[in-house]
Design a protein around this motif. Sequence first.
Motif, PDB file in Angstrom:
ATOM      1  N   MET A   1      41.538  58.313  35.775  1.00 33.31           N
ATOM      2  CA  MET A   1      42.626  58.548  36.707  1.00 33.31           C
ATOM      3  C   MET A   1      42.431  60.171  37.160  1.00 33.31           C
ATOM      4  N   LYS A   2      42.075  60.811  36.551  1.00 32.51           N
ATOM      5  CA  LYS A   2      41.828  62.298  36.715  1.00 32.51           C
ATOM      6  C   LYS A   2      41.030  62.369  37.793  1.00 32.51           C
ATOM      7  N   LYS A   3      39.903  61.648  37.995  1.00 34.37           N
ATOM      8  CA  LYS A   3      38.950  61.900  38.953  1.00 34.37           C
ATOM      9  C   LYS A   3      39.696  61.700  40.178  1.00 34.37           C
ATOM     10  N   TYR A   4      40.910  60.842  40.437  1.00 35.18           N
ATOM     11  CA  TYR A   4      41.314  60.607  41.641  1.00 35.18           C
ATOM     12  C   TYR A   4      42.678  61.290  42.016  1.00 35.18           C
ATOM     13  N   SER A   5      43.030  62.244  41.115  1.00 35.98           N
ATOM     14  CA  SER A   5      44.244  63.252  40.976  1.00 35.98           C
ATOM     15  C   SER A   5      44.432  63.658  42.427  1.00 35.98           C
ATOM     16  N   ALA A   6      43.490  64.203  43.172  1.00 36.41           N
ATOM     17  CA  ALA A   6      43.878  64.728  44.721  1.00 36.41           C
ATOM     18  C   ALA A   6      44.354  63.578  45.506  1.00 36.41           C
ATOM     19  N   GLU A   7      43.660  62.461  45.288  1.00 37.10           N
ATOM     20  CA  GLU A   7      44.252  61.385  46.206  1.00 37.10           C
ATOM     21  C   GLU A   7      45.478  60.575  45.940  1.00 37.10           C
ATOM     22  N   LEU A   8      45.791  60.885  44.453  1.00 37.55           N
ATOM     23  CA  LEU A   8      47.051  60.190  44.011  1.00 37.55           C
ATOM     24  C   LEU A   8      48.338  61.135  44.711  1.00 37.55           C
ATOM     25  N   ILE A   9      47.919  62.654  44.613  1.00 34.79           N
ATOM     26  CA  ILE A   9      48.805  63.430  45.117  1.00 34.79           C
ATOM     27  C   ILE A   9      49.063  63.093  46.680  1.00 34.79           C
ATOM     28  N   SER A  10      48.155  63.260  47.438  1.00 29.43           N
ATOM     29  CA  SER A  10      47.972  62.947  48.710  1.00 29.43           C
ATOM     30  C   SER A  10      48.908  61.695  49.212  1.00 29.43           C
ATOM     31  N   PHE A  11      48.473  60.518  48.477  1.00 33.58           N
ATOM     32  CA  PHE A  11      49.169  59.224  48.794  1.00 33.58           C
ATOM     33  C   PHE A  11      50.672  59.198  48.288  1.00 33.58           C
ATOM     34  N   LEU A  35      55.417  68.834  59.669  1.00 32.58           N
ATOM     35  CA  LEU A  35      54.156  69.157  59.901  1.00 32.58           C
ATOM     36  C   LEU A  35      53.965  69.797  58.590  1.00 32.58           C
ATOM     37  N   VAL A  36      54.837  70.724  57.945  1.00 29.11           N
ATOM     38  CA  VAL A  36      54.473  71.030  56.668  1.00 29.11           C
ATOM     39  C   VAL A  36      54.234  70.220  55.471  1.00 29.11           C
ATOM     40  N   TRP A  37      55.022  69.093  55.350  1.00 26.24           N
ATOM     41  CA  TRP A  37      54.824  68.066  54.521  1.00 26.24           C
ATOM     42  C   TRP A  37      53.707  67.478  54.725  1.00 26.24           C
ATOM     43  N   TYR A  38      53.341  67.061  55.737  1.00 28.30           N
ATOM     44  CA  TYR A  38      52.008  66.355  55.878  1.00 28.30           C
ATOM     45  C   TYR A  38      50.833  67.227  55.658  1.00 28.30           C
ATOM     46  N   LEU A  39      50.910  68.567  56.016  1.00 31.87           N
ATOM     47  CA  LEU A  39      49.715  69.423  55.857  1.00 31.87           C
ATOM     48  C   LEU A  39      49.807  69.704  54.355  1.00 31.87           C
ATOM     49  N   VAL A  40      50.741  69.722  53.377  1.00 31.46           N
ATOM     50  CA  VAL A  40      50.621  69.630  51.804  1.00 31.46           C
ATOM     51  C   VAL A  40      49.845  68.514  51.423  1.00 31.46           C
ATOM     52  N   ALA A  41      50.219  67.243  52.281  1.00 27.65           N
ATOM     53  CA  ALA A  41      49.599  66.031  51.642  1.00 27.65           C
ATOM     54  C   ALA A  41      48.094  66.031  52.167  1.00 27.65           C
ATOM     55  N   PHE A  42      47.814  66.657  53.218  1.00 27.31           N
ATOM     56  CA  PHE A  42      46.396  66.684  53.740  1.00 27.31           C
ATOM     57  C   PHE A  42      45.394  67.395  52.870  1.00 27.31           C
ATOM     58  N   ILE A  43      46.025  68.593  52.628  1.00 28.78           N
ATOM     59  CA  ILE A  43      45.044  69.501  51.763  1.00 28.78           C
ATOM     60  C   ILE A  43      44.141  69.077  50.682  1.00 28.78           C
ATOM     61  N   PRO A  44      44.930  68.545  49.760  1.00 27.58           N
ATOM     62  CA  PRO A  44      44.161  67.906  48.353  1.00 27.58           C
ATOM     63  C   PRO A  44      42.866  67.069  48.975  1.00 27.58           C
ATOM     64  N   VAL A  45      42.827  66.202  49.848  1.00 25.32           N
ATOM     65  CA  VAL A  45      41.844  65.304  50.343  1.00 25.32           C
ATOM     66  C   VAL A  45      40.916  65.767  51.408  1.00 25.32           C
ATOM     67  N   VAL A  88      43.722  59.170  57.391  1.00 24.07           N
ATOM     68  CA  VAL A  88      42.125  59.254  57.648  1.00 24.07           C
ATOM     69  C   VAL A  88      41.405  59.884  56.340  1.00 24.07           C
ATOM     70  N   MET A  89      41.971  61.069  56.017  1.00 24.54           N
ATOM     71  CA  MET A  89      41.321  62.015  55.244  1.00 24.54           C
ATOM     72  C   MET A  89      41.400  61.090  53.603  1.00 24.54           C
ATOM     73  N   LEU A  90      42.741  60.832  53.422  1.00 21.16           N
ATOM     74  CA  LEU A  90      43.039  59.966  52.315  1.00 21.16           C
ATOM     75  C   LEU A  90      41.908  58.766  51.932  1.00 21.16           C
ATOM     76  N   SER A  93      38.409  59.723  51.422  1.00 23.76           N
ATOM     77  CA  SER A  93      38.058  60.563  50.263  1.00 23.76           C
ATOM     78  C   SER A  93      37.957  59.227  49.036  1.00 23.76           C
ATOM     79  N   ILE A  94      38.729  58.246  49.286  1.00 29.72           N
ATOM     80  CA  ILE A  94      38.831  57.216  48.141  1.00 29.72           C
ATOM     81  C   ILE A  94      37.534  56.554  48.447  1.00 29.72           C
ATOM     82  N   GLY A  95      37.299  56.162  49.675  1.00 31.39           N
ATOM     83  CA  GLY A  95      36.144  55.462  49.655  1.00 31.39           C
ATOM     84  C   GLY A  95      34.785  56.137  49.171  1.00 31.39           C
ATOM     85  N   GLU A  96      34.931  57.502  49.517  1.00 30.38           N
ATOM     86  CA  GLU A  96      33.566  58.366  49.194  1.00 30.38           C
ATOM     87  C   GLU A  96      33.391  58.547  47.652  1.00 30.38           C
ATOM     88  N   LYS A  97      34.448  58.645  47.132  1.00 32.02           N
ATOM     89  CA  LYS A  97      34.402  58.648  45.555  1.00 32.02           C
ATOM     90  C   LYS A  97      34.125  57.294  45.176  1.00 32.02           C
TER      91      LYS A  97
END
Length: 625
Positions: A1-11, A35-45, A88-90, A93-97
């Motif tokens: 699950m560590k590999k997908y930690s960024a995706e889990l945070i954004s999700f 805006l700030v909430w979703y920017l924080v969600a956007f940054i990891p992925v 879109v990014m989330l 990113s999951i698909g790429e990994k």
Amino acid sequence: MKKYSAELISFGLLVCGIGLSLGNVVWFQTGIVRLVWYLVAFIPVGFPVLKEVVERLREREYFNEFMLMSLAAIGAFYIGEYPEGVAVMLFYSIGEKFQDSAVSRARSNIRSLLDVRPERATVIRDGHDVIEKPERISVGEIIEIKVGERVPLDGTMLGDVAAFNTAALTGESVPRNIRTGETVLAGMIVTDRVVRVKVTKSYNQSALARILEMVQNASERKAPAELFIRKFARVYTPVVSGLAVLIVLIPWIVSWVQPDFSFMLNDWLYRALVFLVISCPCALVVSIPLGYFGGIGAASRQGILFKGGNYLDAITKINTVIFDKTGTLTKGVFEVQQVWVRDGFTEEEVIRIIASVESRSNHPIAKAIGQYANSRQVAIRRDMEVFELAGYGLKAFIDGKEVLVGNARLLDKYGISFPSELTKVSETLVACAVNGVYVGHLLLADTVKEDAKEAVAALKRLNIDNIQILSGDKQTIVSKLAGYLGVDEAYGDLLPEGKVAHVETLKSDSERRVAFVGDGINDAPVLALSDVGVAMGGLGSDAAIEIADVVLQTDQPSRLAMAIRIGKETRRIIWQNITLAFGVKLIVLILGAGGLATMWEAVFADVGVALLAILNAIRIQRRVR
């Protein structure tokens, strides 16, 4: 699950944000908070993708899937569709990994399938057992392998016969007996007794190391479909980017020409962003190479090594197969097929005389006769004087009697009468005369491989009717083998240049796609010339194996038909992926441009198509048995 930690945070942030919006939570309805909430969600992925875009721009690569996804996400934020920008990014990113994991798993599966070399070996030094790393053991040293252990290095067998499991090299589970002086290969497993082997090749030069290198380098040789998709993506991406711009630009121009046309920038910009997301070619770019990895891995499991995806593709177009004879369709080992004796003599007497005289020769025929005498438990005499008659045979004196052992010309030379039909025999003849009287003969022939007939039949079932045999042996021998196997065309008495000329003649027909199957160093020129060169990897020469495009580790000609089936199955799955990806994308592209598909549908369609294509690509591993 560590590999997908960024995706889990954004999700987690994305789901919470959507929940807060649906619950009409007051503090969350403020524009800057959302805006700030979703920017924080956007940054990891999103940050890794944006970083990739910058690096590609430095390399002047402007159109790629990273750019498409970044434009779509940034555009979504611009028009206030924050959740969709994160999505879109989330999901990208999951698909790429997932894609990276699938490719990595395919590579590691192939490597683990073959890299079975032990990390430690027992070497005999100064009479003592020393545990050493195989790479530190020199050629000429003696190693000891216990029951159940794998052989760490190539070498020659010392001591008596022993049974080895060769599955790692050949895919065959049936144990193989190896005798004194015969070759033992790294990766084999000793099954019945402790053995000692004299090392003949260093760690990096072993047959297994060479096989590993072949398979690992296979990814560098791209199949036409892979090359096409790469070229296509370079054109496709800028084209769809241009179309996305036109989706916004054309309505804007129309609104100027026809003032009654209602133009809403955000509405058309949203459609363009949907268009960008669904047009991402990652499903094609990843699933097609993965399909070839799957095919190469499935073939390796069956003891068939393809040196590249291009050969996996090329073998599906073969319509003419040419076999070498000795070592390919036959075992390359002479065996006594028949014993004939004249009245007044017994089989045992004739076998003893011939085997005793031939025991002084190192010729393969002499060894075959000796083995036959041993199997019949016929004692061989050693107390004799033997003279070689070059081109004819041998002369010896046993108990004061003159004994001649050799071909029919030997009997002619000494004026000894014998049955005239012997001059027409296609097999190898070893005749015997005692004191000027013909007493009998042995007939020897190269043994046909057990699956040779099935190999020809299997190719015919694949609608390959033009099957030929080329050999340096006598035409009568080659024709007899062809008749037994069901091959219509067979050519004997050929030197290596004769084989080359024959293949060149066949290839002068542009419709011909020729596969040549051989094992000897003399086959190397023809292997290089043919459209697909196939070498016998178990007993084949190093030159043949190096030059060939496909290697049959089991030395079984029937594996050629399996190689073709694997190639066809791989190609079928790859074209399924291409059709699936283009079909789904075209439908959603049209719906998106018409405003009938949302960003969510575009994201799920893109990622979903990629995942389906990947799952379909790895299916080849389970379908081939």
